[in-house]
Design an enzyme around this catalytic site. Structure first.
Site, PDB file in Angstrom:
ATOM      1  N   HIS A 115       0.834  -1.205   0.000  1.00  0.00           N
ATOM      2  CA  HIS A 115       0.000   0.000   0.000  1.00  0.00           C
ATOM      3  C   HIS A 115       0.872   1.259   0.000  1.00  0.00           C
ATOM      4  O   HIS A 115       1.687   1.443   0.900  1.00  0.00           O
ATOM      5  CB  HIS A 115      -0.900  -0.001   1.240  1.00  0.00           C
ATOM      6  CG  HIS A 115      -1.820   1.188   1.303  1.00  0.00           C
ATOM      7  ND1 HIS A 115      -1.905   1.987   2.423  1.00  0.00           N
ATOM      8  CD2 HIS A 115      -2.664   1.714   0.382  1.00  0.00           C
ATOM      9  CE1 HIS A 115      -2.785   2.958   2.194  1.00  0.00           C
ATOM     10  NE2 HIS A 115      -3.257   2.822   0.958  1.00  0.00           N
TER      11      HIS A 115
ATOM     12  N   HIS B 180      -6.855   8.558  -4.278  1.00  0.00           N
ATOM     13  CA  HIS B 180      -7.342   7.282  -4.805  1.00  0.00           C
ATOM     14  C   HIS B 180      -8.228   7.455  -6.028  1.00  0.00           C
ATOM     15  O   HIS B 180      -8.489   6.503  -6.744  1.00  0.00           O
ATOM     16  CB  HIS B 180      -8.093   6.515  -3.704  1.00  0.00           C
ATOM     17  CG  HIS B 180      -7.196   6.061  -2.584  1.00  0.00           C
ATOM     18  ND1 HIS B 180      -6.945   6.834  -1.469  1.00  0.00           N
ATOM     19  CD2 HIS B 180      -6.471   4.925  -2.410  1.00  0.00           C
ATOM     20  CE1 HIS B 180      -6.129   6.183  -0.653  1.00  0.00           C
ATOM     21  NE2 HIS B 180      -5.811   5.022  -1.194  1.00  0.00           N
TER      22      HIS B 180
ATOM     23  N   ARG C  81       2.237  22.581  -1.370  1.00  0.00           N
ATOM     24  CA  ARG C  81       2.441  21.174  -1.690  1.00  0.00           C
ATOM     25  C   ARG C  81       1.940  20.374  -0.500  1.00  0.00           C
ATOM     26  O   ARG C  81       2.605  20.277   0.520  1.00  0.00           O
ATOM     27  CB  ARG C  81       3.932  20.927  -1.945  1.00  0.00           C
ATOM     28  CG  ARG C  81       4.237  19.600  -2.651  1.00  0.00           C
ATOM     29  CD  ARG C  81       4.404  18.494  -1.668  1.00  0.00           C
ATOM     30  NE  ARG C  81       4.678  17.221  -2.326  1.00  0.00           N
ATOM     31  CZ  ARG C  81       3.751  16.294  -2.541  1.00  0.00           C
ATOM     32  NH1 ARG C  81       2.495  16.498  -2.180  1.00  0.00           N
ATOM     33  NH2 ARG C  81       4.088  15.137  -3.098  1.00  0.00           N
TER      34      ARG C  81
ATOM     35  N   CYS D  33      10.315  22.701  -3.162  1.00  0.00           N
ATOM     36  CA  CYS D  33       9.898  21.306  -3.243  1.00  0.00           C
ATOM     37  C   CYS D  33      11.013  20.530  -3.937  1.00  0.00           C
ATOM     38  O   CYS D  33      11.573  20.997  -4.937  1.00  0.00           O
ATOM     39  CB  CYS D  33       8.608  21.183  -4.034  1.00  0.00           C
ATOM     40  SG  CYS D  33       8.036  19.487  -4.143  1.00  0.00           S
TER      41      CYS D  33
ATOM     42  N   TYR E 271      10.861  10.265  -1.337  1.00  0.00           N
ATOM     43  CA  TYR E 271      11.832  11.351  -1.363  1.00  0.00           C
ATOM     44  C   TYR E 271      13.268  10.828  -1.368  1.00  0.00           C
ATOM     45  O   TYR E 271      14.131  11.345  -0.674  1.00  0.00           O
ATOM     46  CB  TYR E 271      11.586  12.318  -0.197  1.00  0.00           C
ATOM     47  CG  TYR E 271      10.333  13.135  -0.410  1.00  0.00           C
ATOM     48  CD1 TYR E 271      10.401  14.365  -1.061  1.00  0.00           C
ATOM     49  CD2 TYR E 271       9.086  12.671  -0.012  1.00  0.00           C
ATOM     50  CE1 TYR E 271       9.255  15.123  -1.284  1.00  0.00           C
ATOM     51  CE2 TYR E 271       7.925  13.415  -0.234  1.00  0.00           C
ATOM     52  CZ  TYR E 271       8.024  14.637  -0.868  1.00  0.00           C
ATOM     53  OH  TYR E 271       6.888  15.385  -1.099  1.00  0.00           O
TER      54      TYR E 271
END
Lengths: 539, 539
Positions: B107, B132, B205, B241, B374
């Site tokens: 998941h 989703h 973000r 970001c 990340y």
């Protein structure tokens, strides 16, 4: 015998300067005249063992004076010429008399140094700073300033003691670039023989003769206080000359300075007192509030360098006043009795033979910090002689070096067995270890290596190398190199052919190496971290 | 009202963990079930708002089950399926019944999150995690696990409140990538309109709905203790970001994630308490001796991130628990009431809506720190699904970003007047300022910018730009960007032609930008710092 002193030194420096005198009672052998000298500005000085003029610049210089027609002077007359007001600043060299007034600010070793000889003979100074004899140029330049000769009988040649005669005896395996001062690199095939470089194989990069220090008369009291007063802290540190791989710039354009190949780098376990502990003991606190921005080091040979207080005063900066190297006393060539070890910084900030440490509002003066010697200029700057002062002032001295990686094995032009990648025995320079490609990677500032990639087909395809010794270091405090190795299958089409192999690394800040040296070429030849390339022949 | 507490939390974490609970009494609006969830491993999870499957991978998935032939279950029967031992872990979505036992570890949002729905309906969770619904894939995947349907009458569709309905109203000038959660960048032509980005134009973000926090019930007591107890410290910080410029990888290969152009970056003057002061107040000391290596942050929306203790516990690290932004209260979109501001680190470590701060032996768990989201992998890794765990574990999370620079003016494809370099008025996207090329540069870790070079002829010749606002920052603590501008004469041969303009920067550690994005491409599209290139038409 203990002399941890705090000295206010307001006259010479502005602002706060708590001098932590690791006070040595003028023990500097044979060169006591140097002790009071300090560089004072950031003129376009290069390092004092470099030959900074290009062939074109040399041709443009005035021809030597006509010796026969010149006036004759006594030494007493010369001695009166010690300022512009007194009719100019004169020096003698052998029986020549020279007016150096207009040259002083351009002296590569700094104005203050050359002024020590005002009205006197420069012969004893040049005897120590033998860089002046590396090429004929300094003499040629001097002759262009000639105003006369000493009268007959005034000049008597004295037998000068060779100040380099007492330099340590060095391992014959080192590759010597110069011997006076000594600049020697570790041969390629010894670089990775052990993770910690044996002391006798450490690279040597000196500016002057090695100071000979009698520990019994050394007020730093190495056998006493430094070790007793502060806990010993040990750190594995890779130190690299910022000019390492300078000769790899040659393909772009020759840069100034010692043409290091890839051996200007070594690693040791250093032991010593944490600089932070020493500074705190000496009363330094709240540097930010007190306007302290730098810690300066002065060596016995009057080399000056500084590091930011953020580095020096951080427990995690791991800066040492080191007295041990690989479990031994630090050898003379590497800073006996005390070397400032500044992990993650280039070699020049790791000052040897430390004589004085003090906190300061400003960075160190002198050619090594504020001059051009250790500053990386833009690629389009090729003439340091006419660089405006503000350009030099704004340029940053090299402190933390950028990320780099090198291929140590196989050697350039080696014949490599395509199946095993072993190097054929006839290549005696490389030990056959059964390992394949190997090398090391490192980045400044303690930024650990997160990846090394290798290519054996000239960059068409890349493979991730395995990180070995050193990869266990914290990504934020990786002060030593990381060894790597890679097993790459040699494709059919490369077998029996020559190919370019290369490597590139990424550090914990995701900085990567530049593809080509052309994008980072700089006149001083610093920080060449372009992808490392070698040619091999797959049989 | 003050609740600076130290909490030992040995059960959940190993080793020392002094929890500095910026304790909020479960005020998390509408999603109290989230509060106890914690990620527990470093599986190949991507960020929970990404669509991580390639079209090829999707095709390989099993087809949805045959709905007509499936068994019927009651909700009570489903509720018993909460473990492998109980016959598998089941969930419902609308009237479908699904066995997710084998999927749990894969998941993207973490095993612990999906387990919250074991034996129950996932509908309310998906209503919050609207990622989703971004593509049809999650539903397709779910259908492949279908084992039955709820019996008639067991499923009643409930009107779900839209958890994003209370998100702040945002400035229309932002370029919206998604609205639920919000991901929006600042338009190119506003990036440099001021050195400090106005709050309403800051890039956004998010991973979840913006938590709505009632300051009167907030035990951090923003209006009281944090401001009173610790001196306010102000720092100008650029936050970027780590996916900024991700879309610039497209020319190499499309990377996963939000296709940021160049506006995922903003700068503000943040005011707040120094994290070091807060940690010391809470009793943290000698982190090294006490085995403390990281400081972890948990946000109201259960986002987890951590930074190394060396950064957090250094006076010169300048890490803040910030409550002010450009002189105002931090806006809701930017972390009201408290944001962890970690200068020199990528955006994701600057945790908003901070709920808890604690020191730890380990870095944070969860997809953002230990998962793949990340982490920058090697270019040859394109399939995160089958990446071995040890590869993920060894990869470094992006913390300090590498050096970068961008051309903001002129815009891509702009028509530029060859004499004045002014952009022609018909290009309404760019304000004509009379200035020529301009942009900004920045490097992680506070490494100041020492040089920006520009080329207007596709890299054949380079010119050194002038460094402007921001260039006065210390080279060791340059937390904000440096603006630059350059006046380059357009040579005759380029006039009337299109040309590639580009820029590249060098930071204080002499790191430089890679020439091509291909050498740093990574599947997550992080840290694209290749030379920035634009095409312009010189008239």
């Amino acid at each position: 015998m203990t002399t941890w002193r705090r000295v206010n030194d307001e006259e010479q420096w502005q602002g706060i300067k708590q001098a932590v005198a690791l006070g040595l009672a003028s023990l500097f052998v044979g060169a006591a005249w140097m002790v009071s000298s300090r560089e004072t500005s950031c003129e376009a000085k290069v390092d004092d063992d470099e030959d900074k003029f290009t062939p074109e610049e040399r041709k443009a210089l005035p021809a030597p004076g006509q010796v026969n027609n010149l006036k004759l002077y006594t030494k007493a007359e010369v001695a009166q010429h010690i300022s512009r007001e007194a009719g100019g600043i004169w020096v003698t060299y052998k029986d020549g008399v020279y007016d150096i007034t207009e040259f002083i600010e351009s002296h590569p070793g700094g104005a203050s140094k050359i002024l020590l000889a005002a009205g006197k003979a420069i012969d004893p100074y040049w005897n120590i700073f033998q860089q002046h004899f590396r090429t004929g140029f300094p003499l040629q330049l001097l002759e262009s300033m000639r105003v006369g000769s000493l009268a007959p009988g005034e000049y008597v040649e004295e037998k000068q003691a060779d100040p380099y005669a007492v330099d340590p005896i060095r391992d014959e395996r080192l590759i010597l670039h110069n011997s006076a001062p000594c600049n020697a690199e570790i041969p390629e095939h010894y670089i990775m023989e052990s993770y910690l470089t044996p002391n006798e194989l450490w690279f040597v990069r000196h500016h002057n003769p090695v100071p000979i220090i009698d520990p019994n008369n050394y007020t730093l009291t190495i056998k006493g206080k430094l070790q007793e007063k502060f806990p010993k802290h040990e750190v594995d540190v890779t130190i690299q000359c910022s000019g390492n791989r300078r000769s790899h710039f040659d393909g772009v354009k020759k840069a100034q300075g010692i043409p290091w190949n890839m051996g200007g780098v070594s690693t040791a376990r250093f032991g010593g007192a944490r600089l932070k502990d020493v500074l705190e003991y000496c009363g330094v606190k709240d540097p930010e509030k007190n306007g302290i921005h730098h810690v300066q080091f002065i060596s016995q040979d009057e080399m000056l360098a500084s590091i930011p207080i953020e580095k020096a005063f951080s427990y995690s900066g791991d800066v040492l006043l080191a007295y041990e190297m690989n479990g031994e006393e630090i050898p003379t060539d590497h800073g006996y009795p005390v070397r400032a070890v500044v992990p993650g910084y280039v070699g020049v900030r790791n000052v040897k033979w430390v004589k004085e440490v003090f906190v300061s509002e400003q960075e160190a003066e002198g050619p090594w910090q504020r001059g051009v010697a250790y500053k990386g200029f833009a690629s389009n700057i090729t003439d340091l002689q006419h660089l405006p002062t503000h350009v030099i002032e704004r340029a940053a001295p090299v402190q933390e070096p950028p990320v780099t990686s090198l291929i140590v094995h196989p050697a350039n032009n080696a014949k490599v067995h395509s199946q095993t990648l072993e190097v054929r025995r006839e290549d005696v320079r490389v030990r056959v270890t059964g390992e394949q490609l190997k090398g090391w990677a490192y980045s400044g500032g303690g930024r650990g290596i997160v990846r090394v990639e290798v290519s054996i087909d000239g960059g068409k395809s890349w493979h991730t190398a395995e990180l070995k010794e050193g990869s266990e270091q914290k990504l934020t405090r990786a002060w030593a190199w990381t060894f790597w190795s890679a097993n790459v299958e040699v494709p059919k089409e490369l077998q029996g052919k020559s190919s370019e192999i290369m490597c590139r690394a990424t550090d914990a800040s995701y900085n990567s190496q530049p593809e080509h040296a052309s994008s980072i070429w700089n006149v001083r030849g610093l920080c060449n971290t372009a992808w490392h390339r070698k040619t091999v022949h797959f049989d």
